[in-house]
Design a protein around this motif. Sequence first.
Motif, mmCIF file in Angstrom:
data_model
loop_
_atom_site.group_PDB
_atom_site.id
_atom_site.type_symbol
_atom_site.label_atom_id
_atom_site.label_comp_id
_atom_site.label_asym_id
_atom_site.label_seq_id
_atom_site.Cartn_x
_atom_site.Cartn_y
_atom_site.Cartn_z
ATOM 1 N N ASP A 433 46.567 34.190 -9.238
ATOM 2 C CA ASP A 433 47.335 33.965 -10.462
ATOM 3 C C ASP A 433 47.227 32.508 -10.900
ATOM 4 O OD1 ASP A 433 48.105 36.566 -10.510
ATOM 5 O OD2 ASP A 433 50.233 36.218 -10.055
ATOM 6 N N LEU A 434 46.931 32.307 -12.162
ATOM 7 C CA LEU A 434 46.941 30.980 -12.771
ATOM 8 C C LEU A 434 48.244 30.864 -13.555
ATOM 9 C CD1 LEU A 434 45.441 28.305 -13.470
ATOM 10 C CD2 LEU A 434 44.501 29.502 -15.469
ATOM 11 N N VAL A 435 49.179 30.109 -12.994
ATOM 12 C CA VAL A 435 50.504 29.955 -13.590
ATOM 13 C C VAL A 435 50.839 28.468 -13.653
ATOM 14 C CG1 VAL A 435 52.951 30.507 -13.381
ATOM 15 C CG2 VAL A 435 51.243 32.195 -12.680
ATOM 16 N N GLU A 436 51.168 28.005 -14.857
ATOM 17 C CA GLU A 436 51.523 26.598 -15.071
ATOM 18 C C GLU A 436 50.441 25.657 -14.529
ATOM 19 O OE1 GLU A 436 55.402 26.045 -13.438
ATOM 20 O OE2 GLU A 436 56.393 27.213 -15.014
ATOM 21 N N GLY A 437 49.174 26.056 -14.746
ATOM 22 C CA GLY A 437 48.062 25.184 -14.399
ATOM 23 C C GLY A 437 47.641 25.200 -12.951
ATOM 24 N N HIS A 438 48.263 26.041 -12.114
ATOM 25 C CA HIS A 438 47.927 26.063 -10.690
ATOM 26 C C HIS A 438 47.463 27.468 -10.309
ATOM 27 C CE1 HIS A 438 49.095 24.514 -6.401
ATOM 28 N NE2 HIS A 438 47.876 24.990 -6.473
ATOM 29 N N ALA A 439 46.297 27.558 -9.698
ATOM 30 C CA ALA A 439 45.743 28.841 -9.258
ATOM 31 C C ALA A 439 45.996 29.025 -7.766
ATOM 32 C CB ALA A 439 44.247 28.906 -9.539
ATOM 33 N N ARG A 440 46.506 30.202 -7.395
ATOM 34 C CA ARG A 440 46.730 30.473 -5.977
ATOM 35 C C ARG A 440 46.654 31.972 -5.728
ATOM 36 N NH1 ARG A 440 52.093 31.807 -4.601
ATOM 37 N NH2 ARG A 440 53.472 31.962 -6.424
ATOM 38 N N VAL A 441 46.324 32.333 -4.480
ATOM 39 C CA VAL A 441 46.243 33.735 -4.074
ATOM 40 C C VAL A 441 47.657 34.280 -3.887
ATOM 41 C CG1 VAL A 441 45.395 35.362 -2.342
ATOM 42 C CG2 VAL A 441 44.026 33.358 -2.945
ATOM 43 N N VAL A 442 47.941 35.419 -4.540
ATOM 44 C CA VAL A 442 49.293 35.982 -4.469
ATOM 45 C C VAL A 442 49.315 37.373 -3.839
ATOM 46 C CG1 VAL A 442 50.080 34.651 -6.451
ATOM 47 C CG2 VAL A 442 49.129 36.953 -6.810
ATOM 48 N N GLY A 443 48.169 37.964 -3.582
ATOM 49 C CA GLY A 443 48.163 39.303 -3.000
ATOM 50 C C GLY A 443 46.759 39.859 -2.913
ATOM 51 N N HIS A 444 46.673 41.152 -2.682
ATOM 52 C CA HIS A 444 45.376 41.791 -2.472
ATOM 53 C C HIS A 444 45.449 43.231 -2.967
ATOM 54 C CE1 HIS A 444 41.460 42.141 -0.397
ATOM 55 N NE2 HIS A 444 41.825 43.385 -0.133
ATOM 56 N N VAL A 445 44.354 43.695 -3.574
ATOM 57 C CA VAL A 445 44.228 45.099 -3.960
ATOM 58 C C VAL A 445 43.039 45.700 -3.217
ATOM 59 C CG1 VAL A 445 45.235 44.736 -6.246
ATOM 60 C CG2 VAL A 445 42.739 44.592 -5.961
ATOM 61 N N LYS A 446 43.017 47.003 -3.159
ATOM 62 C CA LYS A 446 41.953 47.710 -2.436
ATOM 63 C C LYS A 446 40.597 47.372 -3.035
ATOM 64 C CE LYS A 446 40.663 52.418 -1.072
ATOM 65 N NZ LYS A 446 40.987 53.859 -1.245
ATOM 66 N N SER A 447 39.652 47.014 -2.173
ATOM 67 C CA SER A 447 38.311 46.664 -2.662
ATOM 68 C C SER A 447 37.264 47.013 -1.614
ATOM 69 C CB SER A 447 38.226 45.169 -3.009
ATOM 70 O OG SER A 447 36.975 44.863 -3.592
ATOM 71 N N ARG A 448 37.215 48.283 -1.252
ATOM 72 C CA ARG A 448 36.250 48.742 -0.254
ATOM 73 C C ARG A 448 34.872 48.886 -0.890
ATOM 74 N NH1 ARG A 448 35.419 54.454 -0.831
ATOM 75 N NH2 ARG A 448 36.623 55.168 -2.638
ATOM 76 N N TYR A 449 33.863 49.036 -0.039
ATOM 77 C CA TYR A 449 32.534 49.384 -0.530
ATOM 78 C C TYR A 449 32.540 50.849 -0.957
ATOM 79 C CZ TYR A 449 29.995 45.195 1.042
ATOM 80 O OH TYR A 449 29.514 43.921 1.184
ATOM 81 N N VAL A 450 32.029 51.136 -2.147
ATOM 82 C CA VAL A 450 31.878 52.497 -2.624
ATOM 83 C C VAL A 450 30.384 52.822 -2.608
ATOM 84 C CG1 VAL A 450 32.233 54.080 -4.559
ATOM 85 C CG2 VAL A 450 33.955 52.344 -4.038
ATOM 86 N N TYR A 451 30.008 53.766 -1.758
ATOM 87 C CA TYR A 451 28.593 54.043 -1.523
ATOM 88 C C TYR A 451 28.088 55.150 -2.451
ATOM 89 C CZ TYR A 451 29.427 51.425 2.769
ATOM 90 O OH TYR A 451 29.770 50.451 3.669
ATOM 91 N N VAL A 452 26.881 54.940 -2.975
ATOM 92 C CA VAL A 452 26.193 55.957 -3.769
ATOM 93 C C VAL A 452 25.051 56.507 -2.916
ATOM 94 C CG1 VAL A 452 24.858 56.434 -5.850
ATOM 95 C CG2 VAL A 452 26.745 54.790 -5.926
ATOM 96 N N ASP A 453 25.077 57.815 -2.687
ATOM 97 C CA ASP A 453 24.041 58.483 -1.900
ATOM 98 C C ASP A 453 23.531 59.647 -2.735
ATOM 99 O OD1 ASP A 453 22.411 59.690 -0.093
ATOM 100 O OD2 ASP A 453 23.906 59.963 1.484
ATOM 101 N N GLY A 454 22.384 59.457 -3.376
ATOM 102 C CA GLY A 454 21.894 60.468 -4.292
ATOM 103 C C GLY A 454 22.819 60.577 -5.489
ATOM 104 N N LEU A 455 23.328 61.779 -5.738
ATOM 105 C CA LEU A 455 24.255 61.987 -6.850
ATOM 106 C C LEU A 455 25.705 61.858 -6.415
ATOM 107 C CD1 LEU A 455 22.557 65.038 -8.628
ATOM 108 C CD2 LEU A 455 22.425 62.623 -9.259
ATOM 109 N N ALA A 456 25.935 61.669 -5.124
ATOM 110 C CA ALA A 456 27.302 61.571 -4.609
ATOM 111 C C ALA A 456 27.779 60.127 -4.681
ATOM 112 C CB ALA A 456 27.360 62.069 -3.164
#
Length: 562
Positions: A433-456
């Motif tokens: 979050d960039l708030v009042e000119g300061h950027a800092r880590v405030v949390g985390h969301v799901k960000s796994r690898y999503v694999y493509v195998d053929g059409l799946a």
Amino acid sequence: MTEAHAEPGPPPPLPKGGLRVTPLGGLGAIGRNMTVFEYDGKLLIVDCGVLFPDVDQPGVDLILPDFTSILPRLADVQAIVLTHGHEDHIGAVPYLLAHKPDIPLVGSKFTLALVEAKLAERRITPYELMVAEGQTERLGPFECEFFAVNHSIPDALAVAIKTGAGTVLHTGDFKMDQLPLDGRITDLAGMARLGSEGVDLLLSDSTNAEVPGFVAPERQIGPVLDSIFRDAKGRIIVASFASHVHRVQQVLDSARSHGRKVIFIGRSMVRNMGIARDLGLLQIPHGLVVPMEEVRDLRPDEVVLMSTGSQGEPMSALGRMATGDHRHITIEPGDTIVLASSLVPGNETAVYRVINQLARAGATVVHKDVAKVHVSGHAPAGELLYLLNTVKPRNVMPVHGEWRHLRAHARLAIQSGVPADRVVLCEDGDVVDLVEGHARVVGHVKSRYVYVDGLAVGDVGESLLTERKMLGDGGFISATVVVDSVTGKVVGGPTVSAKGFSEDPSAFNAVLPLVEEALDRAAADGITDPHQLQQILRRTVGRWVNDKYRRRPMIVPTVLEV
């Protein structure tokens, strides 16, 4: 230096007037670049690329960013801004538009043309806004100004995103070649002007942050290629990225000078160079490029093959030539192979395997370790410092790189005068979050690898990849037995067979009595449940294999009841 905790929790609501930045790819690996910006309830996406798999991901074709966190909010997405046309920045666009095809795409002429070709294969007609350097567009609450940057593909752009929370400059991929072949240099003057107005957060390419100095001009490559063409007595095969228009132009120029015809090989090479020619970015003299069918009518010293496969991809044109599997081209003594590209981190083993295969076939292989046949498209440390000192950002977030690159870039930012607590090191999924000119880590969301195998898409998970690696490393053993459904006693078998484990047909004779003995004990103990019997079968065979062979194959037990 600000870093996320090992497992930060979900982010709190975005404070009023704040800007949220969530990288969903591009951090910790070279690929699947994607960053989501949120302001005033609306979202803006910059880039949407793929990551190519390595040997630890067997059977995987592509790796996508994880869209989970934004899928419920696709109606809030104002646009997808594409900085340039490389696959690690545009390759996942079709997969995201499959969820909502009318999300506007914003990019330069060449970038959008490359995306259009990809989307046409999926019968998606995108909403597009073509932009160029010097242009400013309002996308919902985001005011975006675009700057020319020099890279290893035409028409690359950086983007400044202006909101009430501050100004963010996202460089995309860039370098500072002062003598580019197309005369289009990185717009340092524009970025300096932006810096004087105030840049609150800089997201900058980190790929070459460990490399000292400044990048060599592309113009140095032409004379080297020319000398290779002059000395070659047989066919010349040049492998390059299918999007490196400038390198292909240099090959065409050398071919013309030495009386050779050029054949494009590889689906993406043919498609991309056709687009570049149509847009006036590639100059092809009449009669210089000929179809594959004419190769047989030309002498070896009249031929140049312009191919894909510079990263050792096994299914690429050059990869199939190296293994002797190409339909039209067989490598012969006297051929000269030029790998006109740098090595993407992680591809070194595959590239050197191809080099050895080509050398074994009798070809002379020229690559960047033995001749200056390529320069990187990414800014080294000297140029990154130049940008930092020009823009003077209040906060810096290194992007696009492995962890060693991100940390090296963070050190450069601190050396340039950015306070250590204003340098944010993140992983994919971290929320800044960039708030009042300061950027800092405030949390985390799901960000796994999503694999493509053929059409799946997404059907392959880490557990399945573990099973595939186990199959590749140790083979497969099937153990089958038929038991009485009432007593649990063996009435048929056991039989043990294997694939990829041993060529000796009698290899498992010694384990059969052990299996019978273990199942007889289970029957005497009143164990009749098929699942329990399967576990006994698996443990017995597994223990014997480990004791005798010190190997861990995949063991699939089957218990049939009668």
